[in-house]
Design an enzyme around this catalytic site. Structure first.
Site, mmCIF file in Angstrom:
data_model
loop_
_atom_site.group_PDB
_atom_site.id
_atom_site.type_symbol
_atom_site.label_atom_id
_atom_site.label_comp_id
_atom_site.label_asym_id
_atom_site.label_seq_id
_atom_site.Cartn_x
_atom_site.Cartn_y
_atom_site.Cartn_z
ATOM 1 N N GLU A 57 42.100 -16.246 98.834
ATOM 2 C CA GLU A 57 42.292 -14.807 98.596
ATOM 3 C C GLU A 57 40.945 -14.136 98.846
ATOM 4 O OE1 GLU A 57 45.448 -13.874 97.936
ATOM 5 O OE2 GLU A 57 44.608 -11.884 98.285
ATOM 6 N N CYS A 85 40.899 -18.029 108.059
ATOM 7 C CA CYS A 85 41.789 -17.105 107.352
ATOM 8 C C CYS A 85 41.006 -16.160 106.429
ATOM 9 C CB CYS A 85 42.863 -17.906 106.637
ATOM 10 S SG CYS A 85 44.341 -16.930 106.366
ATOM 11 N N ILE A 141 49.070 -18.453 107.636
ATOM 12 C CA ILE A 141 49.578 -18.159 106.295
ATOM 13 C C ILE A 141 48.983 -16.820 105.843
ATOM 14 C CG2 ILE A 141 49.756 -18.938 103.898
ATOM 15 C CD1 ILE A 141 49.146 -21.813 104.985
ATOM 16 N N HIS A 177 44.831 -22.123 110.089
ATOM 17 C CA HIS A 177 44.275 -23.155 109.196
ATOM 18 C C HIS A 177 44.199 -24.539 109.860
ATOM 19 C CE1 HIS A 177 44.347 -20.787 105.448
ATOM 20 N NE2 HIS A 177 45.376 -20.180 106.016
ATOM 21 N N GLU A 179 42.409 -26.876 109.019
ATOM 22 C CA GLU A 179 42.198 -27.880 107.962
ATOM 23 C C GLU A 179 43.524 -28.401 107.404
ATOM 24 O OE1 GLU A 179 41.787 -24.676 107.702
ATOM 25 O OE2 GLU A 179 42.470 -23.971 105.735
HETATM 26 N N1 GLN Z 1 45.132 -12.531 104.162
HETATM 27 C C1 GLN Z 1 44.621 -13.272 103.027
HETATM 28 C C2 GLN Z 1 43.460 -12.543 102.403
HETATM 29 O O1 GLN Z 1 42.862 -11.684 103.007
HETATM 30 C C3 GLN Z 1 44.128 -14.637 103.466
HETATM 31 C C4 GLN Z 1 45.237 -15.626 103.490
HETATM 32 C C5 GLN Z 1 44.751 -17.050 103.637
HETATM 33 O O2 GLN Z 1 43.579 -17.360 103.560
HETATM 34 N N2 GLN Z 1 45.686 -17.954 103.805
HETATM 35 O O3 GLN Z 1 43.116 -12.835 101.283
#
Ligand code: GLN
Length: 201
Positions: A57, A85, A141, A177, A179
């Protein structure tokens, strides 16, 4: 050169990054003198020549970076940063959410939740510029996308919604991702780019 890879361990998918980098190092023939460990404080960062910023997050991770006194140390970190991400959101110069205090280490503008609720997660085979072999099986995701990139940024992959893989200098940032899958080609490329090369026995 030995790898000393720190994974920022404030929130998010930390253990997955540790496991993936350990797999990458094993495939590159590195022994126990190459290490992967958790980073929680500026003191931990001193030992690293690479740092991973995990998914999670981004608002929470951003707040905890500030709270733990890591904002300036990460900004002035000398090694390479591998960001996925939420990590990509943090690396940007500009983000569409005022709660994020972006590090400004890659000259990109990021749309944090570009795919909205309908398409929170999906997987696709992605062509990545400069990656040999089969397309990369990318897992997205609640993914961000890059909506604009400066001239120093090397754009390595894009889909209909925007740019999803970039590099600037030693740093790599990905919307998806790597990982979470077995494929470690991107981690291996990132490490080689830092001078951490495979060991031929
Ligand atoms: N979009 C999410 C964010 O900004 C990130 C989602 C993720 O890391 N899987 O917190």
């Amino acid at each position: 050169m030995d790898a000393k890879i720190g994974v920022l361990a404030l929130q998010g998918n930390v253990s997955e990054h540790i496991d993936a980098f350990l797999r990458a190092l094993e495939r590159m023939g590195h022994g126990p003198s190459s290490e992967v460990f958790e980073v929680r404080s500026p003191a931990d960062l001193v030992h690293c020549n690479a740092l991973a910023l995990p998914g999670g997050e981004s608002t929470t991770i951003s707040r905890l970076i500030d709270k733990n006194g890591l904002y300036e140390p990460i900004r002035s970190f000398n090694g390479g940063i591998f960001a996925t991400c939420a990590g990509m959101v943090l690396m940007a110069t500009s983000v569409d959410d005022p709660r994020i205090h972006p590090l400004g280490l890659i000259d990109i503008t990021v749309d944090r939740n570009a795919f909205g609720r309908q398409r929170e997660s999906f997987e696709m085979d992605l062509a990545i510029d400069g990656l040999q072999g089969a397309p990369f099986h990318a897992i997205f995701i609640r993914a961000p996308v890059v909506t604009s990139a400066g001239t120093r940024v090397n754009v390595r992959a894009r889909i209909d919604q925007g740019i999803v893989a970039v590099e600037q200098g030693k740093h790599m940032a990905l919307s998806f991702h790597p990982e979470l899958c077995d494929d470690t080609r991107l981690q291996e490329q990132f490490l080689k780019n830092l001078g951490i090369t495979p060991i031929i026995r």
